[in-house]
Design an enzyme around this catalytic site. Structure first.
Site, PDB file in Angstrom:
ATOM      1  N   THR A   9       7.735 100.733  -7.178  1.00 15.59           N
ATOM      2  CA  THR A   9       8.708 101.752  -6.843  1.00 15.59           C
ATOM      3  C   THR A   9       8.657 102.681  -7.956  1.00 15.59           C
ATOM      4  OG1 THR A   9      10.253 100.332  -5.884  1.00 15.59           O
ATOM      5  CG2 THR A   9      11.029 102.486  -6.426  1.00 15.59           C
TER       6      THR A   9
ATOM      7  N   ASN B 288      19.891  93.327 -10.171  1.00 16.87           N
ATOM      8  CA  ASN B 288      19.542  93.494  -8.766  1.00 16.87           C
ATOM      9  C   ASN B 288      20.584  92.935  -7.809  1.00 16.87           C
ATOM     10  OD1 ASN B 288      16.967  94.938  -8.357  1.00 16.87           O
ATOM     11  ND2 ASN B 288      16.399  93.534 -10.010  1.00 16.87           N
TER      12      ASN B 288
ATOM     13  N   THR C  27      26.683  98.145  -6.453  1.00 14.52           N
ATOM     14  CA  THR C  27      28.145  97.990  -6.509  1.00 14.52           C
ATOM     15  C   THR C  27      28.759  98.626  -7.743  1.00 14.52           C
ATOM     16  OG1 THR C  27      27.796  95.815  -7.478  1.00 14.52           O
ATOM     17  CG2 THR C  27      28.154  95.933  -5.110  1.00 14.52           C
TER      18      THR C  27
END
Lengths: 395, 395
Positions: free
Chosen positions: B184, B390, B395
């Site tokens: 990524t 992760n 959150t």
């Protein structure tokens, strides 16, 4: 704990202090079959297979077994010729003491790779093991084979066959290095039914394919994985197709139960999640996609947090190699619909998905919309506890 | 931070609050090339590729680019037709404002999968981006593309070519979902040299194969991976083989530097470990073995603990699929010899190996003893911090 006794089998266990820690835990076990059992086995495909696996693989070809010697705490793997000598010597001595042909004594080891067994101490413990054999000994045995497991894994089932009642009992260990093809796991399944070794072999291969091969904790395939099925033959035979079906179902049930107990006891694991892929181009594609999702660290950390970060599921499907496309994928978390043909489902509530993910056990369903292939894999969450356990395992 | 300015390129960045958290972090960036750059790119192989990747992949075929629009915080992936519409509209508007043909505006996104971009807010921010373009803007830009990264990744090199001096500068992002095939990650590499697109394409493909494809943090291949190489052409041409070699070496150097910066900033990572496999039957086998070791959770947790539990290395080689056998494998941890042809090395001291493993950067060398194939992969330790990051990412 179920009553695990199976006619024809006796077992015992002892604390040999294989790891040299003096914790007094049971770490060596023995199972004896009187008369000789018909036997079949399934073994790790790891090319670095441990010495005891090499021995078992060769000896099981005869289709007969008289005893199984097992130790935890040391895998007897990557130990060179010395490790092989140790294992052969222990089997020979056990054969002498039990009056069993040496080549019908099997051995399994599990634990740390790379150190030699305390073979002298183990040899001295053999007389204790033989002196304490008992039909009820499987309970002790089931504890002697544990490593990082927090509890024994056992199950038993009674089957009504045409010519009488038969029993299947199983014990297993495994908590880490649980992987695509089997796992760092040992499983021993016993029956009193009278079944030839060739048929046992077919049956255990089918059961393993439906159970132990479809669980994953960390994706590492161990060097010591072994499943053995022994039939003492003092009970009924399988007389017809209906008996065979009933026995296979019973065996599947025991293997699936043990496999699920292994996943549920996965290191640091708080929950068991079934990843069901359907609508794949074929079953092999479904398997690729389900395993990629089940093994993704990002998926597993999201499971730990009960975070419906479903993009990670989609991403894992995307790199799995399974035929899939963004316009066809659909996704449910439990009974909460998330994606339909690549479009977000209207009215999707993240709170509802999160609620499902707080359960101990639930299913994630992924429909690829490409065909009729399907596969389900049981996986676990990945917690900080897993990392802690595996960082500190030897210390 | 190096001076990243490259003749022909200007850049800027702005805080759009893409995640709606109001943290004021830069999260949208723009690069403009005046005149149009020759361009080449390498993209994720994930079948769930995000909308911006689909756009880039198609537009790069022309070999020209005038601008790159980038956002962090949202991957614009699994967003259905709406997500594609958003990306196309933003590129079109940027093209209008910059007087650039729409099909020469590229877009890259990185962040959470599955939510729509705040496209209205992003469109309104375009005028700020165009108003603030500056040759020194790449520093700001390098910060706007970060997600869980703790620091920007940049590097630049000056090359003396036959007909003058050329410059290569690169910026990248990436910290998690770093995987076997790319990561990524986004990387943008710029040069003022005058190089046709076809040649850029060859060169960047070679460099990516030697750098970004040989790093792994967690084995997840993302939906948004993109590496773009742009050449403004205001500088010198590559006149002969020696110029081409020098340029390729410079490009390799920049890509390797960015790749290593990505690994070193891996989520929760404390160290970078090079897994070097040699003596494999061929390079493909070496690659299989090195990746299996580099991605094993059990290996990575042992790296975190500086625990020379080398059995896990052997086990990973064993299940990798590479031709290997217990009698031929040899193993060094740093300069400490552990195994020689499957036998424990005499005088091996666990303390010495553990000392090597406490370093920030070291090499584990595995010789399969089967042939001359080799491969090296950079990996990281796996810490409880990784799991925490992760689990809590959204959150």
């Amino acid at each position: 704990m179920d009553n695990l006794a199976v006619p024809g089998f006796t077992a015992s266990a002892v604390a040999v202090d294989i790891k040299g820690k003096g914790d007094g835990n049971l770490d060596m076990g023995l199972i004896v079959c009187e008369p000789r059992a018909a036997a079949a086995g399934v073994f790790t495909k790891n090319s670095m297979a441990a010495a005891p696996v090499l021995i078992c693989r060769e000896r099981i070809l005869s289709g007969r077994a008289g005893a199984i010697l097992v130790n935890s705490g040391n895998a007897n793997c990557s130990t060179g010729e010395g490790g092989m000598t140790d294992a052969i010597r222990l089997c020979r001595r056990a054969g002498e003491m039990g009056n069993i042909p040496e080549e019908e004594v099997l051995m399994c080891s599990t634990g740390v790779i790379g150190g030699r067994l305390p073979a002298d101490r183990m040899e001295r413990a053999l007389s204790h093991l033989f002196d304490n054999l008992s039909p009820d000994g499987l309970e002790q045995f089931s504890r002697a084979i544990l490593t990082t497991d927090t509890r024994p894994k056992t199950d038993a089932v009674d089957l009504v066959l045409g010519s009488g009642e038969a029993r299947i009992a199983g014990v297993a260990k495994g908590a880490g290095m649980i992987a695509p093809n089997m796992a760092t796991m040992l499983a021993f399944v016993f029956t009193d039914a009278r079944i030839p070794a060739a048929q046992l072999n077919e049956m255990i291969t089918e059961s393993v394919g439906r159970s132990f091969n479809n669980i994953t904790v960390d994706g590492d395939t161990s060097t010591n994985d072994t499943v053995l099925l022994l039939a003492s033959g003092v009970g009924p035979t399988l007389d017809d197709e209906s008996d065979r079906t009933r026995f296979q179902q019973g065996l599947n049930e025991i293997c699936s139960s043990l496999a699920e107990q292994i996943v549920a006891d996965g290191e640091g694991t708080k929950k068991v999640v079934q990843i069901s892929v359907l609508g794949a181009a074929d079953d092999a594609d479904a398997d690729l996609a389900a395993r990629a999702v089940a093994q993704s660290l990002l998926v597993k950390t999201a499971l730990a947090a009960a975070d419906p970060n479903w993009g990670r599921l989609v991403a894992a499907v995307g790199y799995s190699g399974a035929l899939s496309s963004p316009e066809k994928i659909s996704l449910n978390i439990g009974d909460v619909a998330v994606l339909r043909n690549g479009e977000p489902v209207e009215g999707y509530e993240e709170m509802a998905a999160s609620e499902v993910m707080r359960r101990d056990r639930y299913t994630i369903e992924i429909d690829l919309g490409e065909g009729t292939g399907q596969q389900s894999i049981l996986t676990t969450d990945l917690t900080e506890e897993y990392v802690r356990i595996n960082s500190e395992y030897r210390t």
